[in-house]
Design a protein around this motif. Structure first.
Motif, short mmCIF file in Angstrom:
data_model
loop_
_atom_site.label_atom_id
_atom_site.label_comp_id
_atom_site.label_asym_id
_atom_site.label_seq_id
_atom_site.Cartn_x
_atom_site.Cartn_y
_atom_site.Cartn_z
N MET A 67 3.80 -1.80 -2.72
CA MET A 67 2.64 -0.98 -2.35
C MET A 67 1.55 -1.17 -3.38
O MET A 67 1.81 -1.24 -4.58
CB MET A 67 3.04 0.51 -2.34
CG MET A 67 4.00 0.87 -1.26
SD MET A 67 3.22 0.72 0.33
CE MET A 67 4.34 1.62 1.36
N ASN A 68 0.33 -1.20 -2.92
CA ASN A 68 -0.80 -1.18 -3.85
C ASN A 68 -0.89 0.20 -4.45
O ASN A 68 -0.98 1.19 -3.72
CB ASN A 68 -2.10 -1.49 -3.10
CG ASN A 68 -2.25 -2.97 -2.86
OD1 ASN A 68 -1.69 -3.78 -3.58
ND2 ASN A 68 -2.99 -3.32 -1.84
N LYS A 71 -1.69 -14.86 -3.60
CA LYS A 71 -0.71 -15.54 -2.75
C LYS A 71 -0.16 -16.79 -3.39
O LYS A 71 0.81 -17.37 -2.91
CB LYS A 71 -1.32 -15.85 -1.39
CG LYS A 71 -2.48 -16.78 -1.39
CD LYS A 71 -2.88 -17.09 0.04
CE LYS A 71 -4.24 -17.76 0.08
NZ LYS A 71 -4.64 -18.08 1.44
N TYR A 72 -0.78 -17.25 -4.50
CA TYR A 72 -0.22 -18.39 -5.22
C TYR A 72 0.66 -17.95 -6.38
O TYR A 72 0.95 -18.72 -7.28
CB TYR A 72 -1.34 -19.30 -5.71
CG TYR A 72 -2.18 -19.83 -4.57
CD1 TYR A 72 -1.61 -20.67 -3.63
CD2 TYR A 72 -3.50 -19.46 -4.43
CE1 TYR A 72 -2.34 -21.13 -2.56
CE2 TYR A 72 -4.25 -19.93 -3.36
CZ TYR A 72 -3.67 -20.76 -2.43
OH TYR A 72 -4.39 -21.23 -1.37
N GLY A 89 -1.92 1.63 -0.17
CA GLY A 89 -1.56 0.91 1.05
C GLY A 89 -0.56 -0.17 0.77
O GLY A 89 -0.23 -0.44 -0.39
N PRO A 90 -0.03 -0.78 1.77
CA PRO A 90 0.98 -1.81 1.54
C PRO A 90 0.36 -3.08 0.99
O PRO A 90 -0.79 -3.40 1.26
CB PRO A 90 1.55 -2.06 2.93
CG PRO A 90 0.49 -1.61 3.87
CD PRO A 90 -0.31 -0.57 3.20
N ARG A 91 1.14 -3.77 0.19
CA ARG A 91 0.68 -5.01 -0.43
C ARG A 91 1.06 -6.16 0.50
O ARG A 91 2.20 -6.24 0.96
CB ARG A 91 1.37 -5.18 -1.78
CG ARG A 91 1.04 -6.46 -2.47
CD ARG A 91 0.16 -6.22 -3.67
NE ARG A 91 -0.45 -7.47 -4.12
CZ ARG A 91 -1.74 -7.70 -4.08
NH1 ARG A 91 -2.57 -6.79 -3.62
NH2 ARG A 91 -2.23 -8.84 -4.52
N ASP A 92 0.11 -7.00 0.78
CA ASP A 92 0.35 -8.09 1.72
C ASP A 92 0.85 -9.32 0.98
O ASP A 92 0.21 -9.82 0.06
CB ASP A 92 -0.94 -8.41 2.47
CG ASP A 92 -0.66 -9.32 3.64
OD1 ASP A 92 0.52 -9.39 4.04
OD2 ASP A 92 -1.60 -9.95 4.14
N PHE A 93 2.01 -9.79 1.35
CA PHE A 93 2.50 -11.07 0.83
C PHE A 93 2.41 -12.09 1.95
O PHE A 93 2.30 -11.73 3.11
CB PHE A 93 3.95 -10.94 0.36
CG PHE A 93 4.06 -10.36 -1.00
CD1 PHE A 93 4.33 -11.15 -2.10
CD2 PHE A 93 3.89 -9.00 -1.20
CE1 PHE A 93 4.43 -10.62 -3.36
CE2 PHE A 93 3.98 -8.46 -2.47
CZ PHE A 93 4.24 -9.26 -3.55
N GLY A 94 2.45 -13.33 1.60
CA GLY A 94 2.36 -14.36 2.63
C GLY A 94 3.48 -14.22 3.65
O GLY A 94 4.54 -13.68 3.35
N TYR A 102 6.49 -4.16 7.63
CA TYR A 102 6.10 -3.30 8.76
C TYR A 102 4.67 -3.54 9.19
O TYR A 102 4.33 -3.35 10.34
CB TYR A 102 6.33 -1.84 8.41
CG TYR A 102 5.88 -1.48 7.03
CD1 TYR A 102 4.58 -1.07 6.81
CD2 TYR A 102 6.76 -1.56 5.95
CE1 TYR A 102 4.17 -0.76 5.53
CE2 TYR A 102 6.34 -1.26 4.68
CZ TYR A 102 5.05 -0.86 4.48
OH TYR A 102 4.61 -0.57 3.23
N VAL A 103 3.80 -3.97 8.27
CA VAL A 103 2.40 -4.15 8.66
C VAL A 103 2.29 -5.20 9.74
O VAL A 103 1.69 -5.00 10.79
CB VAL A 103 1.54 -4.56 7.45
CG1 VAL A 103 0.11 -4.80 7.89
CG2 VAL A 103 1.59 -3.49 6.40
#
Lengths: 317, 453
Positions: free
Chosen positions: A229-230, A260-261, A286-291, A301-302
């Protein structure tokens, strides 16, 4: 400057490295990087997995470069033509380098805390061959504590020098470095001294493998069971922007935010990292987006939510 | 009788003393260069001579000098690479030990040509006694006004310092040498930038071998054209060769480039033939341990049947398939009793020990090579190991930061290429290998049994 990487042309500023130019294009043609880290000075050129073939040096001198070049430290020239994944020689060399990196690596992924977010793991799945031709024993080191919060597991180290240069950047004098040479080389701190710095915990985040791990998180959970999570808090020592790895309402660990790198966006302080582990300490944004490819996001879940919404829309229409 | 440049006055007793060196014509080159020539003229003279770097790569010295960047307000440095650690090479030690002033003489001329006011001699840690000799020579030169401020009243200042290494082979690589002088860990830097642009302390730097720098004084004194008359084609001048191994007269020899290998090996003036009567030549490593090893038929004649000569071109004729390199001039000779597998393992052990551990292919690969060779040599090898060795060398070669990776893989690759039957013998008869019965001669076997096992 105009450079062409795998047939994609991109306009970049002078002084950009091939790797950065490739990242501007994005996608599959970005060479992997284990030792290079854009936030740490002097890094790059050591792990040799980012090697690419330059088929035309520049517009003025369109001769190909005789050897493969490390893309993370080679700056682009006007009209340079680079081949990465379209060149079998590059893929062969990368496979060879990954194989060599793995011969002394313990491959203890099942018990390694880094598993799931490990660069070497990704690379070995991508390029490595399953069975090793090495029949001898691997080199073995003892585990060492660097301070009371960091564990150094030298067996897993690939000597990328990221932590060494980061420590140089953070501390006024040299306290963290490499001792001995060849395959006996090991990361070490100055005799009986730890890296005494408020930001020292960042060496864990910059480590591409599981050589430096957070002692407050060791063996607590696999990373893919946790929800990244952020999180934000007001911190007077650092930016206060971190990733909180949560299970339910519990925060299992706090790390800096990664691009993402796999690079750290902004370094966080030790207080944020080790001491603020209650949900009340942080504001979760909010949720943290990974690749998509990351194992951490496998059940994210996102993305599933997005899919559900789109499907629902279609069905509604 | 070949012409002697470096070893010209070696039979003069006490040559390392200043007065003696001066009496045989020493420091006249400095006088000539500083008083009657501009720095550019000195560079042109060296270019005309066709002198090529004597450290191993054979890059033209004059051209290297002309690449040096000359930004305003930045000092330039001249570094003398006396970190002579290549197995089989000992020419620089001999020269520095007996004629230190010759090196200082050449260094003053070179530093003047490059506009350097500080020069360093980087001596390997194992040569501790050389440091005393060099420092004494520098003091003597300084006392007589050849070093220090305002040399010969020309307004040119130069200081030479001796710096000791700590015993690392990798510090002979020029950028690792620079790092080492800066007080850091001796890891090679990533090029570019090349030292000629950003070297020691971020300033333009030229790194040259001892022999290349020393010979500059002779070139200044006698002219570049005179020097280029010696030798053959692009390999001009003379070269020190450190001959060792199974020959009758091991030692340091100065040869005119262009001498045939056969003459060098068998004439009484040089090596004097094989050490033991009745034992034929088996193989030669022509330029220090890093260069490919060649069997008898290929070292004496090239693949196309011509006589092989001691020049940069002739030795590398045939590429890596049938050729080798002049390298640093470490000429190691093996006779029939020598075991190539053991020798390769020994070299590999050296490279494993000396790899700096910075970039992955070399760090992991050299260790692996040594392990596999150890296995083959000690009678536990598998058939697949022979091909595996070649595979590993391919994995290392060309993927590393500095040429060390290549240097570690070439001897192994060439040994398997030319002496595959010996490797196969080791795998086929492990019992014989374990009992050391494959050595042709009795004494060698006993020696191996007693001391090496």
């Amino acid at each position: 400057m105009k450079v062409t990487i795998d047939g994609h042309t991109v306009e970049v500023e002078a002084g950009t490295t091939i790797l950065q130019a490739a990242r501007q294009i994005g996608g599959d043609l970005v060479p992997p990087a284990m030792c290079y880290h854009s936030k740490i000075e002097n890094t790059g050129g050591k792990c040799r997995v980012c090697m690419v073939k330059v088929t035309a040096g520049s517009e003025k001198d369109p001769r190909p470069m005789p050897k493969l070049v490390p893309s993370c430290v080679t700056t682009v020239q006007e009209g340079m033509v680079i081949e990465n994944i379209t060149n079998p020689q590059v893929l062969e060399a990368r496979k060879n380098v990954v194989e060599l990196l793995l011969i002394n690596h313990p491959l203890d992924c099942p018990v390694c805390d880094q598993a799931g977010e490990c660069k070497l793991q990704d690379l070995s799945y991508e390029h490595g061959i399953v069975d090793s031709e090495l029949v001898e024993d691997k080199r073995v080191f003892d585990m060492v504590d660097i301070g009371d919060k960091i564990k150094l597991h030298m067996n897993r180290c690939i000597l990328c020098y990221r932590c060494v240069y980061l420590a140089d950047q953070l501390t006024p004098e040299r306290v963290h470095g490499v001792m001995f040479r060849g395959d006996k080389a090991e990361i070490s701190t100055y005799i009986s001294k730890a890296i005494d710095n408020e930001m020292s915990g960042n060496v864990i985040d910059v480590c591409p493998v599981g050589a430096l791990t957070d002692k407050t998180f060791r063996f607590k959970s696999r990373v893919w069971f946790l929800k990244p999570m952020n999180a934000e808090r007001d911190c007077d020592k650092c930016c206060g922007k971190a990733t909180a790895w949560m299970f339910g309402n519990e925060i299992y660990r706090v790390t800096s935010r990664h691009t993402k790198y796999g690079e750290v966006e902004e370094f966080i302080c030790n207080t944020c990292r080790y001491d603020k582990k209650f949900i009340t300490d942080w504001k979760i944004t909010g949720p943290r987006d990974f690749g998509q490819a990351s194992v951490i996001n496998q059940n994210n879940y996102v993305q599933q939510l997005k899919k559900v919404v789109i499907n629902a829309d279609k069905r509604l229409l | 009788m070949g012409r002697k440049i470096i070893l010209e006055h070696y039979n003069v007793p006490n040559l390392k003393d200043y007065e003696v060196y001066r009496s045989v014509g020493g420091y006249r080159a400095v006088e000539k260069a500083l008083k009657s020539m501009t720095p550019d003229e000195v560079v042109q003279e060296v270019k005309r001579s066709g002198l090529r770097g004597r450290g191993g790569a054979g890059f033209p010295t004059g051209m290297k000098w002309s690449f040096i960047a000359k930004p305003e307000g930045k000092p330039r440095y001249l570094l003398c690479n006396a970190d002579e650690s290549e197995p089989g090479t000992f020419k620089d030690r001999y020269m520095m030990q007996y004629n230190p002033h010759f090196l200082i003489d050449g260094m003053i001329c070179s530093a003047y040509a490059l506009g350097c006011n500080t020069a360093y001699i980087y001596v390997r840690g194992e040569y501790k006694f050389i440091i005393k000799i060099l420092e004494k020579a520098i003091l003597e030169a300084k006392a007589n006004g050849w070093l220090g401020k305002n040399i010969l009243g020309t307004g040119y200042d130069l200081e030479i310092y001796v710096h000791t290494g700590a015993g690392a082979y990798i510090c002979g690589e020029e950028t690792a040498l620079i790092e080492s002088i800066e007080g850091k860990r001796g890891n090679p830097r990533i090029k570019p930038p090349f030292p000629a642009v950003s070297g020691l302390y971020g300033c333009p730097t030229v790194v040259n071998n001892v022999e290349s720098l020393a010979v500059v004084s002779w070139i200044i004194q006698n002219g570049g054209d005179e020097y280029s008359k010696i030798g053959l084609g692009n390999s001009t001048g003379t070269k020190l060769i450190s001959a060792s191994g199974n020959i009758r007269k091991p030692g340091v020899y100065e040869i005119e480039l262009g001498l045939s290998v056969e003459e060098f090996m068998y004439s009484d003036e040089y090596c004097g033939g094989m050490q033991h009567e009745g034992r034929d030549l088996k193989a030669v490593v022509a330029g220090g341990s890093s260069v490919p090893i060649l069997p008898k038929e290929l070292i004496l004649k090239t693949a196309s049947g011509e006589n092989r000569l001691m020049t940069y071109e002739s030795l590398s004729d045939g590429g890596f398939k049938t050729g080798t390199m002049l390298g640093s001039g470490g000429f190691i000779v093996y006779d029939e009793a020598a075991c190539i597998v053991r020798n390769t393992w020994n070299f590999s052990r050296f490279y494993h020990h000396e790899s700096c551990g910075q970039c992955s292919p070399c760090r992991e690969g050299t260790g692996w090579l040594e392990k596999v060779l150890h296995r083959v040599e000690h009678g536990t090898g598998r058939w697949a190991d022979i091909d595996l060795l070649v595979e590993i060398t391919k994995k290392i070669e060309g993927n590393t930061i500095c040429p060390f990776g290549d240097a570690a893989s070439w001897p192994v690759a060439s040994a398997v290429r030319h002496f595959r039957h010996e490797f196969e013998y080791h795998v086929r008869y492990p019992e014989k290998i374990k009992n050391r019965e494959h050595f042709a001669s009795e004494p060698m076997r006993l020696f191996m049994n007693e001391f090496v096992k």
